[in-house]
Enzyme design. Structure first.
Site, PDB file in Angstrom:
ATOM      1  N   GLY A  11       0.927  -1.377   0.097  1.00 54.49           N
ATOM      2  CA  GLY A  11      -0.129   0.095   0.243  1.00 54.49           C
ATOM      3  C   GLY A  11       1.140   1.506   0.361  1.00 54.49           C
ATOM      4  O   GLY A  11       2.270   1.261  -0.595  1.00 54.49           O
ATOM      5  N   CYS A  12       0.235   2.395   0.603  1.00 58.74           N
ATOM      6  CA  CYS A  12       1.054   3.193   0.821  1.00 58.74           C
ATOM      7  C   CYS A  12       2.711   3.271   1.333  1.00 58.74           C
ATOM      8  O   CYS A  12       2.542   3.095   2.268  1.00 58.74           O
ATOM      9  CB  CYS A  12       0.036   4.756   1.448  1.00 58.74           C
TER      10      CYS A  12
END
Length: 161
Positions: A11-12
């Protein structure tokens, strides 16, 4: 001291970098991009979904202090590896869960840990890929949470192992 690198997409990259940077034996955690077909991508192009890159953190570590297997286990404990379309509220191909391995030993360790998770009845959406070029993200992405004195909004440590 024996310095090695490991590459994780969860993810981020801000939250991934945050958790790895705090681990004993980790020398650095650098946000960047891997896996796409466009050389030298930038954040805007990666976010468009058109380059094929994932947001990745390159972890430099001393393998006399922390093992690759422990890094892999932390990776699984800081994100939802069962989510197939992103991470938490971050939806898109750049936010998928993946590990880029450097050799067969690393691949086997990843497969072993994934098998442990499957034996605990998790459906693992994480992909394993051979190592490809890593492109460092823009400076304003590096050490994001440390510089802004905040904590990740979609990466929390959940002990599994």
């Amino acid at each position: 001291m024996s310095i090695k690198q490991a590459y994780f997409a969860a993810g981020c990259f801000w939250g991934v970098e945050y958790h790895f940077a705090k681990l004993n034996g980790v020398i650095s955690a650098v946000s960047g991009y891997m896996g796409g077909h466009t050389p030298n991508p930038d954040y805007q192009s990666v976010c468009s979904g058109m380059t094929g890159h994932l947001e990745v953190v390159k972890v430099e570590y001393d393998d006399t202090l922390v093992s690759y297997e422990n890094l892999v286990k932390l990776f699984f404990e800081i994100h939802d590896f069962t989510q197939t379309n992103g991470q938490g509220p971050d939806i898109g191909s750049q936010y998928l869960s993946a590990i880029y391995y450097s050799n067969n030993e690393e691949k086997e360790i990843c497969e072993k840990v994934i098998k442990e998770l499957e034996n605990k009845d998790y459906e693992v959406a994480t992909s394993l890929y051979e190592l490809v070029p890593f492109y460092e993200a823009e400076e304003y992405h590096q050490d994001y949470y440390a510089r802004h004195q905040k904590v990740p909004y979609c990466h929390t440590l959940k002990k599994i192992f």
